[in-house]
Scaffold this motif. Structure first.
Motif, PDB file in Angstrom:
ATOM      1  N   ASP A  27       0.827  -1.214   0.000  1.00  0.00           N
ATOM      2  CA  ASP A  27       0.000   0.000   0.000  1.00  0.00           C
ATOM      3  C   ASP A  27       0.859   1.262   0.000  1.00  0.00           C
ATOM      4  OD1 ASP A  27      -2.551  -1.250  -0.050  1.00  0.00           O
ATOM      5  OD2 ASP A  27      -2.366  -1.707   2.080  1.00  0.00           O
ATOM      6  N   PHE A  28       1.934   1.261   0.760  1.00  0.00           N
ATOM      7  CA  PHE A  28       2.809   2.438   0.782  1.00  0.00           C
ATOM      8  C   PHE A  28       3.539   2.623  -0.546  1.00  0.00           C
ATOM      9  CE2 PHE A  28       2.399   3.385   5.298  1.00  0.00           C
ATOM     10  CZ  PHE A  28       2.593   4.756   5.291  1.00  0.00           C
ATOM     11  N   GLN A  29       3.888   1.546  -1.208  1.00  0.00           N
ATOM     12  CA  GLN A  29       4.550   1.676  -2.512  1.00  0.00           C
ATOM     13  C   GLN A  29       3.619   2.348  -3.516  1.00  0.00           C
ATOM     14  OE1 GLN A  29       7.597   1.621  -2.948  1.00  0.00           O
ATOM     15  NE2 GLN A  29       8.554  -0.365  -2.776  1.00  0.00           N
ATOM     16  N   VAL A  30       2.364   1.964  -3.550  1.00  0.00           N
ATOM     17  CA  VAL A  30       1.402   2.588  -4.461  1.00  0.00           C
ATOM     18  C   VAL A  30       1.142   4.028  -4.036  1.00  0.00           C
ATOM     19  CG1 VAL A  30      -0.942   2.477  -5.416  1.00  0.00           C
ATOM     20  CG2 VAL A  30       0.385   0.363  -5.082  1.00  0.00           C
ATOM     21  N   HIS A  31       1.014   4.257  -2.742  1.00  0.00           N
ATOM     22  CA  HIS A  31       0.816   5.620  -2.216  1.00  0.00           C
ATOM     23  C   HIS A  31       1.979   6.526  -2.638  1.00  0.00           C
ATOM     24  CE1 HIS A  31      -0.189   8.862   0.498  1.00  0.00           C
ATOM     25  NE2 HIS A  31       0.819   8.619   1.319  1.00  0.00           N
ATOM     26  N   TYR A  32       3.193   6.023  -2.496  1.00  0.00           N
ATOM     27  CA  TYR A  32       4.381   6.774  -2.905  1.00  0.00           C
ATOM     28  C   TYR A  32       4.290   7.161  -4.390  1.00  0.00           C
ATOM     29  CZ  TYR A  32       9.091   7.502  -4.684  1.00  0.00           C
ATOM     30  OH  TYR A  32      10.188   8.015  -5.332  1.00  0.00           O
ATOM     31  N   THR A  33       3.948   6.215  -5.230  1.00  0.00           N
ATOM     32  CA  THR A  33       3.865   6.474  -6.669  1.00  0.00           C
ATOM     33  C   THR A  33       2.761   7.484  -6.983  1.00  0.00           C
ATOM     34  OG1 THR A  33       4.724   4.283  -7.129  1.00  0.00           O
ATOM     35  CG2 THR A  33       3.586   5.388  -8.926  1.00  0.00           C
ATOM     36  N   ASN A  34       1.646   7.376  -6.300  1.00  0.00           N
ATOM     37  CA  ASN A  34       0.566   8.356  -6.496  1.00  0.00           C
ATOM     38  C   ASN A  34       1.030   9.760  -6.117  1.00  0.00           C
ATOM     39  OD1 ASN A  34      -1.213   6.379  -7.381  1.00  0.00           O
ATOM     40  ND2 ASN A  34      -2.222   6.156  -5.407  1.00  0.00           N
ATOM     41  N   LEU A  35       1.741   9.864  -5.007  1.00  0.00           N
ATOM     42  CA  LEU A  35       2.243  11.174  -4.577  1.00  0.00           C
ATOM     43  C   LEU A  35       3.209  11.762  -5.597  1.00  0.00           C
ATOM     44  CD1 LEU A  35       2.790  10.387  -0.794  1.00  0.00           C
ATOM     45  CD2 LEU A  35       1.105  11.995  -1.733  1.00  0.00           C
ATOM     46  N   ARG A  36       4.067  10.918  -6.176  1.00  0.00           N
ATOM     47  CA  ARG A  36       4.983  11.398  -7.220  1.00  0.00           C
ATOM     48  C   ARG A  36       4.189  11.959  -8.395  1.00  0.00           C
ATOM     49  NH1 ARG A  36      10.741  10.150  -6.997  1.00  0.00           N
ATOM     50  NH2 ARG A  36      10.678  11.468  -8.826  1.00  0.00           N
ATOM     51  N   ASP A  56       7.582  16.557  -0.236  1.00  0.00           N
ATOM     52  CA  ASP A  56       7.834  16.173   1.159  1.00  0.00           C
ATOM     53  C   ASP A  56       7.119  14.868   1.497  1.00  0.00           C
ATOM     54  OD1 ASP A  56       9.253  18.552   1.490  1.00  0.00           O
ATOM     55  OD2 ASP A  56       7.613  19.584   2.545  1.00  0.00           O
ATOM     56  N   MET A  57       5.889  14.749   1.023  1.00  0.00           N
ATOM     57  CA  MET A  57       5.080  13.579   1.345  1.00  0.00           C
ATOM     58  C   MET A  57       5.625  12.321   0.666  1.00  0.00           C
ATOM     59  SD  MET A  57       1.343  15.376   1.196  1.00  0.00           S
ATOM     60  CE  MET A  57       0.382  14.063   1.929  1.00  0.00           C
ATOM     61  N   TYR A  58       6.065  12.432  -0.601  1.00  0.00           N
ATOM     62  CA  TYR A  58       6.580  11.212  -1.234  1.00  0.00           C
ATOM     63  C   TYR A  58       7.937  10.829  -0.664  1.00  0.00           C
ATOM     64  CZ  TYR A  58       9.281  13.608  -5.053  1.00  0.00           C
ATOM     65  OH  TYR A  58      10.155  14.363  -5.807  1.00  0.00           O
ATOM     66  N   ASN A  59       8.735  11.797  -0.238  1.00  0.00           N
ATOM     67  CA  ASN A  59       9.994  11.457   0.436  1.00  0.00           C
ATOM     68  C   ASN A  59       9.723  10.741   1.761  1.00  0.00           C
ATOM     69  OD1 ASN A  59      11.791  12.407  -1.520  1.00  0.00           O
ATOM     70  ND2 ASN A  59      11.743  14.481  -0.708  1.00  0.00           N
ATOM     71  N   ASP A  60       8.714  11.203   2.485  1.00  0.00           N
ATOM     72  CA  ASP A  60       8.328  10.555   3.736  1.00  0.00           C
ATOM     73  C   ASP A  60       7.821   9.137   3.474  1.00  0.00           C
ATOM     74  OD1 ASP A  60       7.587  10.676   6.690  1.00  0.00           O
ATOM     75  OD2 ASP A  60       5.624  10.284   5.778  1.00  0.00           O
ATOM     76  N   ALA A  61       7.004   8.966   2.440  1.00  0.00           N
ATOM     77  CA  ALA A  61       6.493   7.631   2.101  1.00  0.00           C
ATOM     78  C   ALA A  61       7.634   6.699   1.724  1.00  0.00           C
ATOM     79  CB  ALA A  61       5.462   7.722   0.972  1.00  0.00           C
ATOM     80  N   ALA A  62       8.626   7.204   0.987  1.00  0.00           N
ATOM     81  CA  ALA A  62       9.778   6.373   0.603  1.00  0.00           C
ATOM     82  C   ALA A  62      10.545   5.910   1.839  1.00  0.00           C
ATOM     83  CB  ALA A  62      10.702   7.143  -0.340  1.00  0.00           C
TER      84      ALA A  62
END
Length: 162
Positions: A27-36, A56-62
């Motif tokens: 779920d976090f991997q998909v969330h990260y990609t969506n944020l990008r 900031d949010m995608y860096n945090d998700a990564a």
């Protein structure tokens, strides 16, 4: 001796935690990609604020992706590393083509709603397994995410109430 022997954790009890962490990783991997995607595609009013915030949010998700994968390894699990596999199990769905800031924020809030629920369940599973470290990791995520939800809701409020 296995790592869990040193950690005083039971294999059978930790199995549910490992399963839930693998789900959260997907779920976090998909969330990260969506944020990008939101970061790249954002246009219009609020661009300067949201473009930077999404980064900031995608860096945090990564960072969280890495923490979750490492926690899986510590517990004797194997983190998945293929995006095709994440997409098969992720409950967070891929989103593309969103350039409107309010629409992106709405999607992010929906994702946080899901992630926060999943993390609360993971805390319960970790507590049942006496896995305080995983519970603590998830509690830290909740603290950050609850604040982010509050800020995103404040940002997306259409009109000031008196």
């Amino acid at each position: 001796m296995k790592t869990l022997d040193y950690l005083h954790l039971n294999d059978a009890k930790v199995a549910n935690v490992i399963s839930a962490l693998n789900q959260l990783l997907a779920d976090f991997q998909v969330h990260y990609t969506n944020l990008r995607g939101f970061h790249w595609d954002i246009k219009g009013h609020g661009f300067f604020v949201l473009h930077g915030k999404f980064e900031d949010m995608y860096n945090d998700a990564a960072e969280k992706v890495d923490e979750i994968a490492e926690r899986l390894l510590m517990l004797g699990g194997t983190p998945e590393n293929k995006f095709s596999e994440y997409l098969k199990v992720a409950k967070v769905k891929e989103i593309s083509g969103i350039s409107c800031g309010s629409e992106a924020v709405d999607h992010i809030l929906d994702t946080y709603k899901y992630l926060i629920g999943a993390e609360r369940k993971l805390i319960d599973l970790a507590n049942e397994a006496h896995d305080d470290a995983t519970a603590d990791l998830m509690t830290g995520y909740l603290k950050e995410q609850e604040k982010m939800v509050w800020m995103l809701v404040a940002f997306s409020t259409k009109a000031c109430e008196k």
